[in-house]
Design a protein around this motif. Sequence first.
Motif, mmCIF file in Angstrom:
data_model
loop_
_atom_site.group_PDB
_atom_site.id
_atom_site.type_symbol
_atom_site.label_atom_id
_atom_site.label_comp_id
_atom_site.label_asym_id
_atom_site.label_seq_id
_atom_site.Cartn_x
_atom_site.Cartn_y
_atom_site.Cartn_z
ATOM 1 N N VAL A 1 0.838 -1.202 0.000
ATOM 2 C CA VAL A 1 0.000 0.000 0.000
ATOM 3 C C VAL A 1 0.874 1.254 0.000
ATOM 4 O O VAL A 1 0.646 2.191 -0.770
ATOM 5 N N LEU B 1 1.077 3.975 -2.983
ATOM 6 C CA LEU B 1 0.806 5.408 -2.791
ATOM 7 C C LEU B 1 1.994 6.252 -3.252
ATOM 8 O O LEU B 1 1.813 7.319 -3.846
ATOM 9 N N GLY C 1 1.894 9.018 -6.170
ATOM 10 C CA GLY C 1 2.390 10.380 -5.945
ATOM 11 C C GLY C 1 3.431 10.775 -6.977
ATOM 12 O O GLY C 1 3.415 11.900 -7.492
#
Length: 166
Positions: free
Chosen positions: A119, A123, A127
Amino acid sequence: MRGSRGGCDPRLVFELAEGALEPGSRRQVLSHLESCPGCRARYERERRLSERLRQASVPPAGSVCREVAMELPTRPAEVRFAWVFLCLAVLLADGAALVLTGVNPLVFASGLLGLFWAVASGLATAGRVLVEAAGAALLVALAAGALADLLVAAIVISARRRSRQA
């Protein structure tokens, strides 16, 4: 008996109900309870709760009143250690339950760590993609701003030269 916020100090009421006040403070708080119905009601709730917990053969955990729970430094060290041991016991019980169901707790924990890592890296990738996508737009905006600054500077310099010559 006044707290730092100008109202009554629930910490002292809690400590009185737990029997943790020194004699001088105890007399002062008892005197305050005679004139303050709110603190008196709080004290009665705390005292009844402590008595019920003692009768239930549960180690005294003290109050569950929200104002008192926010004052963590008022908890005695024995109560804090009791919570630590309770948490450790629950952790050991969870590990034993995993073993009894055929799941190795270390494999389970590493699986959770792997899930967290997936996870977090997902992320981070999202980004990075957003920054890369926005990077071109930011570069164009910065270039336009720099050109506008150069234009304004040229106009100001030109205006100063004209005013000096005049």
